[in-house]
Design an enzyme around this catalytic site. Structure first.
Site, PDB file in Angstrom:
ATOM      1  N   GLU A 303       0.780  -1.282   0.266  1.00  0.00           N
ATOM      2  CA  GLU A 303       0.062   0.080  -0.021  1.00  0.00           C
ATOM      3  C   GLU A 303       0.763   1.325   0.075  1.00  0.00           C
ATOM      4  O   GLU A 303       0.627   2.184   0.744  1.00  0.00           O
ATOM      5  CB  GLU A 303      -1.082  -0.112   1.107  1.00  0.00           C
TER       6      GLU A 303
HETATM    7  C1  ACM Z   1      -1.796  -5.376   4.418  1.00  0.00           C
HETATM    8  O1  ACM Z   1      -2.908  -6.013   5.093  1.00  0.00           O
HETATM    9  N1  ACM Z   1      -1.872  -4.104   3.895  1.00  0.00           N
HETATM   10  C2  ACM Z   1      -0.694  -6.124   4.464  1.00  0.00           C
END
Ligand code: ACM
Ligand code: ZN
Length: 507
Positions: A303
């Site tokens: 992310e």
């Molecule tokens: C995640 O759940 N962002 C690895």
């Protein structure tokens, strides 16, 4: 290894062993009972003696012996005839006059002791039912992740988790130590990471906390005693706002920033064009290497928005200088550079499945969380994989759709009931056998945005962790949901006796 299921009245062992034959009679623990073991098993013997003493109220000691032990003893021994069970497998024979535990390596002895501890009845824990058990795990990676950043979890709770992991034969504790909302590990060379990065304002009050290096060493030692490896995670290039609040010069814009107080994905990330970022991260890793003996280091990688990189002169200069095509390749450059540093220090890199984008670092192991696709792709490229798909391994999701009667949890995803965890199969059907061999195992992830207390964390973990233990340990052929449910009540009795919170079964 022959697959022989347990007989009619099944001993309530979780995860279910490879083979278990119940016998007549029982072994009684008395004030005379002692554990005999060679010095190579002193740690396991001492641990077992402590656990048995605590459970029975007797003073059970461990004695070193190389020769024949006297009558009515618990004997631990390493033997070559357990080689076929691997380093974590064991044999446990409980007879009326003796208990014999054998394994090829100390880890197997430890797991045999855990099985024996589960066989002590919660209401009268001074007897062990006679049985012959042979056991070995299906997967070598059996893990649990804990986010201590969104909500800080005290050291004593980490130890409680490690006790639970040991009881269910997990061998990896993934400690998620840095985030937008908090940096939780003391770094001597860069003290502001915790002086500033460990604290945030919440409803007008300062909230946070961190582990000193001594705390972290204490956790590592506690885990080692339980044959658990602590996998530290230091997140990059995204999820780094707490570090940027401490050192805003490591961002593309220069800041200033505050440690995040809301959940989500933040645009400000480490600047991939700034050498000082790599210097700081290498300093951090040097201290991390010193504390954590784990072969693997988790570097996050998930992310990471690329917006800031697109308009940053330094990031764009790096793209030019390195001949990269885009910002995805810039992230790949970042991760590969970190991997080189880890390799130079004899460590290996693990990252979330986004590290596939822009090209995988040569030796990276992938944690597949956005479903299994990332794991499948990585395995096909010849990389090792740990399965943690949201669909079956995210324990921050509600345990049922009865939201009104559940504590608040992560609600943007479907609930994850116990049955679904139990049904999980870590090897995707589309993998060829040589690709499937890259799936090291699976792990539960506990993100704590909606989990402010340790009590709620226990509730989210249990009994789903019991179900996952069977997924990663027991032979696939022996997995049977009704049978698993029949063994659970004995575990609930233990949780009740220990004051451990868990979700009751609701009909
Ligand atoms: C995640 O759940 N962002 C690895
Ligand atoms: Zn930049």
């Amino acid at each position: 290894m022959a697959l022989r299921g347990c007989l009619i009245i099944m001993l309530p062992i979780i995860p279910r062993p490879l083979s278990c034959v119940e016998k007549r009679g029982q072994f009684e623990l008395t004030p005379e009972t002692a554990i005999f073991a060679a010095s190579s098993l002193q740690a396991e013997g001492t641990y077992f003696a402590q656990q048995l003493s605590a459970a029975t109220g007797l003073v059970i000691t461990m004695k070193l012996t190389a020769s024949a032990a006297p009558h009515h003893v618990i004997r631990l021994e390493l033997t070559d005839d357990c080689q076929h069970l691997g380093t974590e497998g064991y044999r446990l024979a409980i007879m009326p006059d003796a208990v014999k535990i054998s394994a090829a390596a100390p880890a197997g002895i430890f797991y045999a002791c855990q099985t024996a501890l589960q066989l002590l009845p919660a209401n009268a824990p001074r007897t062990l039912p006679c049985a012959e058990i042979e056991d070995a795990p299906r997967f070598r990676w059996r893990g649990m992740h804990l986010d201590v950043c969104r909500h800080f979890m005290p050291k004593e709770f980490i130890k409680r988790c490690l006790d639970l992991l040991a009881r269910y034969k997990f061998n990896t504790f993934h400690w998620h130590l840095t985030e937008d909302q908090g940096w939780r590990l003391e770094i001597n060379k860069h003290p502001k990471l915790t002086e500033i990065g460990a604290w945030r304002m919440e409803n007008g009050e300062r909230y946070g906390g961190f582990y000193t290096q001594d705390d972290a060493r204490e956790i590592v030692a506690y885990a080692q005693e339980r044959h658990i490896t602590v996998l530290p995670e230091i997140e990059m290039p995204g999820h780094a706002v707490a570090a940027l609040a401490a050192y805003p010069e490591l961002s593309c814009s220069g800041g200033p920033f505050e440690v995040a107080t809301t959940w989500g994905i933040f645009q400000d990330v480490y600047c991939a064009g700034n050498e000082r970022v790599f210097t700081l991260l290498e300093d951090v890793f040097s201290e991390v290497f010193d504390i954590f003996p784990s072969q693997y280091i988790h570097i996050g990688g998930d992310e990471c928005p690329k917006e800031r990189w697109k308009t940053c002169h330094q990031c764009q200069a790096r793209i030019q200088a390195e001949g990269l095509r885009n910002e995805e390749e810039l992230q790949s450059y970042f991760i590969k550079r970190i991997e080189k540093f880890l390799h130079a220090n004899n460590r290996r890199l693990i990252g979330w499945d986004e590290i596939l984008e822009g090209g995988l670092a040569p030796d990276a192991t992938v944690m597949s969380w956005r479903g299994e696709q990332g794991g499948i792709e990585a395995a096909r490229q010849g990389h090792d994989v740990i399965m943690t798909p949201q669909s079956h391994c995210y324990f921050d999701h509600y345990q049922s759709s009865d939201f009104a009667n559940e504590p608040k949890a992560f609600s943007l995803q479907p609930p994850l009931p116990l049955e679904d965890v139990y049904a999980y199969e870590p090897i995707p059907a589309e993998l060829m056998p040589e690709e499937a061999a890259h799936v090291l195992g699976a792990q539960a992830n506990l993100w704590t945005e909606y989990i402010p207390t340790t009590q709620q964390a226990e509730y989210m973990l249990l009994p789903r962790l019991c179900a996952l233990s069977e997924v990663v340990w027991s032979p696939k052929e022996l997995r049977d949901e009704a049978n698993f449910f029949s063994r659970l009540p004995a575990h609930f009795d233990y949780f009740d006796a220990m004051g451990i919170n868990y979700r009751r079964l609701k009909k």
